[in-house]
Design an enzyme around this catalytic site. Structure first.
Site, mmCIF file in Angstrom:
data_model
loop_
_atom_site.group_PDB
_atom_site.id
_atom_site.type_symbol
_atom_site.label_atom_id
_atom_site.label_comp_id
_atom_site.label_asym_id
_atom_site.label_seq_id
_atom_site.Cartn_x
_atom_site.Cartn_y
_atom_site.Cartn_z
ATOM 1 N N TYR A 1 47.659 -31.037 16.255
ATOM 2 C CA TYR A 1 46.562 -32.296 16.009
ATOM 3 C C TYR A 1 46.619 -32.407 17.261
ATOM 4 O O TYR A 1 45.018 -32.967 17.822
ATOM 5 C CB TYR A 1 47.010 -33.044 15.265
ATOM 6 C CG TYR A 1 46.286 -34.556 15.523
ATOM 7 C CD1 TYR A 1 45.698 -34.767 15.174
ATOM 8 C CD2 TYR A 1 47.928 -35.749 16.863
ATOM 9 C CE1 TYR A 1 45.017 -36.079 15.732
ATOM 10 C CE2 TYR A 1 46.840 -36.634 16.886
ATOM 11 C CZ TYR A 1 45.989 -37.233 15.972
ATOM 12 O OH TYR A 1 44.700 -38.617 16.634
ATOM 13 N N SER B 1 43.302 -39.050 22.127
ATOM 14 C CA SER B 1 44.585 -39.720 21.602
ATOM 15 C C SER B 1 45.244 -40.262 23.039
ATOM 16 O O SER B 1 45.440 -39.331 23.519
ATOM 17 C CB SER B 1 45.020 -39.135 20.171
ATOM 18 O OG SER B 1 45.953 -39.771 20.028
ATOM 19 N N LYS C 1 42.945 -32.285 20.368
ATOM 20 C CA LYS C 1 42.920 -33.755 21.272
ATOM 21 C C LYS C 1 42.683 -33.190 22.363
ATOM 22 O O LYS C 1 41.615 -33.252 23.370
ATOM 23 C CB LYS C 1 43.008 -35.264 20.685
ATOM 24 C CG LYS C 1 43.254 -35.736 19.428
ATOM 25 C CD LYS C 1 42.207 -35.619 18.628
ATOM 26 C CE LYS C 1 42.017 -36.601 17.937
ATOM 27 N NZ LYS C 1 40.263 -37.163 17.728
HETATM 28 N N1 UFG Z 1 58.183 -45.993 11.989
HETATM 29 C C1 UFG Z 1 59.100 -45.499 11.717
HETATM 30 N N2 UFG Z 1 58.671 -45.954 10.434
HETATM 31 C C2 UFG Z 1 58.187 -45.700 9.921
HETATM 32 C C3 UFG Z 1 56.827 -44.495 10.352
HETATM 33 C C4 UFG Z 1 57.011 -44.670 11.605
HETATM 34 O O1 UFG Z 1 59.969 -46.314 12.087
HETATM 35 O O2 UFG Z 1 58.049 -45.173 7.840
HETATM 36 C C5 UFG Z 1 58.229 -45.286 13.847
HETATM 37 C C6 UFG Z 1 58.300 -43.726 15.138
HETATM 38 O O3 UFG Z 1 59.626 -43.786 14.807
HETATM 39 C C7 UFG Z 1 57.261 -44.419 16.125
HETATM 40 C C8 UFG Z 1 56.491 -45.905 15.600
HETATM 41 O O4 UFG Z 1 57.313 -46.157 14.440
HETATM 42 O O5 UFG Z 1 58.890 -45.415 16.869
HETATM 43 C C9 UFG Z 1 55.110 -45.229 15.608
HETATM 44 O O6 UFG Z 1 55.600 -44.366 14.528
HETATM 45 P P1 UFG Z 1 53.881 -44.115 13.622
HETATM 46 O O7 UFG Z 1 53.638 -42.637 13.199
HETATM 47 O O8 UFG Z 1 52.900 -45.426 13.858
HETATM 48 O O9 UFG Z 1 52.357 -44.099 15.712
HETATM 49 P P2 UFG Z 1 52.678 -43.124 16.475
HETATM 50 O O10 UFG Z 1 53.421 -43.660 18.073
HETATM 51 O O11 UFG Z 1 54.426 -41.240 15.716
HETATM 52 O O12 UFG Z 1 51.962 -41.472 16.367
HETATM 53 C C10 UFG Z 1 50.461 -42.315 16.502
HETATM 54 C C11 UFG Z 1 49.319 -41.692 16.161
HETATM 55 C C12 UFG Z 1 49.104 -40.263 16.212
HETATM 56 C C13 UFG Z 1 49.217 -40.098 17.616
HETATM 57 C C14 UFG Z 1 49.999 -40.518 18.214
HETATM 58 C C15 UFG Z 1 51.147 -40.429 19.901
HETATM 59 O O13 UFG Z 1 48.962 -42.083 14.275
HETATM 60 O O14 UFG Z 1 48.073 -39.782 15.404
HETATM 61 O O15 UFG Z 1 50.568 -41.904 18.138
HETATM 62 O O16 UFG Z 1 49.531 -40.814 20.519
HETATM 63 F F1 UFG Z 1 49.482 -38.853 17.843
#
Ligand code: UFG
Length: 355
Positions: free
Chosen positions: A165, A141, A169
């Site tokens: 988590y 990841s 990885k």
């Molecule tokens: N976000 C919102 N509202 C929500 C959910 C997410 O605004 O309800 C925003 C988050 O703050 C972030 C973006 O949308 O800015 C993406 O969030 P995600 O949770 O979809 O994805 P992340 O980038 O936080 O996480 C992903 C994977 C993880 C991994 C991470 C880093 O889900 O497993 O990328 O690689 F660890």
């Protein structure tokens, strides 16, 4: 001496390659299994269905009209794995998806994450060694880059962990690197995924998170189909053009195809450890996603701005040059396509795989 049955095996035109896929019933796993079947691989799935559904396997069989050999087993159970390898001596490659993946849960239950993610990997490696299988693609990841200091992220940048988590990885990558250093016949492709979204265009398989989704796209689609009231946009005061955080979203079918490119690399000869970012190389903000979603589906997504989510990076996107150059791999599907496909899956399956 037993011959390594991997890349040195003479390949005839009619030879069918057999791949063991751990976690093949999950979101990325099921899409990858589908593409493997489409490319005429023989596929064996081992999955204990702890965070997935057997229905995904049934649907992949339905879409492809092909059979999948399925074992409902925990990958940590080495006896079970040994029996699987022994029953299918033709397995010459493994794709390892099985593992827990929720950042917040890993902070609350670190032991469970270390035990499961690392335990399964160690059993798998032990079994692979016993059965002389030396090729593996590992589902890593972008989280291994920690909090990005500069984007695009390139594979040679340093790694760090922000939560248990992410640490699993990072540690698993290190385990594979050490194994390949000690054994020059061991080949591993570490694929660092960015943000997988979307679903197969049939609308029959897709992401099925249990409970309220943590990730953006499943949350957006649940709002769009009326299962959730509105989206919280976490932070609109980032130093980005519209103030919302930027990520590299990749269509899950493109991501699945990345595994096929990585397999080709492993089959092509002793490559040792190879590491690739699998993303599009394009950053999209949360507002870009909402706007693309509305444009693609014609469905509104009510949202409010909420405080930043702890631990979130302002900006995270990949450099995809290495995968392009060495694997001839490019993720082609657009953000609108990702939104539309994710929505169709959710609309057709408002309760996921549950009847
Ligand atoms: N976000 C919102 N509202 C929500 C959910 C997410 O605004 O309800 C925003 C988050 O703050 C972030 C973006 O949308 O800015 C993406 O969030 P995600 O949770 O979809 O994805 P992340 O980038 O936080 O996480 C992903 C994977 C993880 C991994 C991470 C880093 O889900 O497993 O990328 O690689 F660890």
């Amino acid at each position: 001496m037993q011959q390594n049955k991997n890349n040195n095996t003479p390949k005839t035109q009619n030879s069918i390659r057999t791949v063991l896929v751990t976690g093949g019933a999950g979101y990325i796993g099921s899409h990858t299994v589908l593409e493997l079947l489409n490319a005429n691989y023989n596929v064996i799935v081992v999955d204990n269905l702890s965070n997935s559904s057997k229905e995904s396997i049934n649907r992949v069989e339905q879409i492809t009209d092909k059979k999948i050999t399925f074992y409902n087993e925990n990958v940590a159970n080495q006896n079970a794995l040994d029996n699987i390898f022994a029953s299918h001596p033709q397995i010459d490659n493994v794709i390892h998806f099985a593992g827990y993946k929720a950042v917040g849960e890993s902070v609350a239950k670190p032991f469970m994450y270390y035990q499961n993610n690392i335990g399964t990997t160690l059993s798998l490696i032990a079994s692979m060694k016993k059965h002389n299988v030396k090729n593996i693609v590992f589902s890593s990841s972008a989280t291994v880059y920690g909090l990005p200091t500069a984007c695009p992220l390139t594979e040679d940048m340093s790694t760090s962990a922000l939560n248990p988590y992410g640490n699993t990885k990072k540690i698993i990558e290190e385990i594979f690197i050490d194994e390949a250093t000690a054994d020059s016949t061991f080949n591993v492709a570490l694929l660092r995924y960015f943000n997988p979204v979307g679903a197969h265009h049939s609308g029959l398989i897709g992401e099925d998170p249990r409970g309220i989704p943590n990730n953006l796209m499943p949350f957006v689609t649940k709002v769009a189909v009326g299962k959730l009231e509105r989206l919280n946009v976490f932070g609109n005061d980032y130093d980005t053009p519209d103030g919302t955080a930027i990520r590299d979203y990749i269509h899950v079918v493109d991501l699945a195809l990345g595994h096929l490119s990585a397999l080709e690399k492993l089959y092509s000869g002793n490559c040792g450890v190879v590491t690739y970012n699998i993303g599009t190389g394009k950053g999209s903000s949360v507002m870009d996603v909402i706007n693309a979603f509305i444009k693609a589906t014609g469905v509104d997504v009510p949202y409010i701005f909420a405080p930043r989510r702890a631990g979130d990076a302002p900006v995270c996107y990949a450099s995809v040059q290495k995968a392009k150059k060495e694997l001839n791999y490019t993720a082609a599907r657009t953000l609108q396509q990702m939104c539309l496909d994710h929505y169709i899956w959710q609309k057709n399956n408002p309760n996921g795989y549950e009847e």
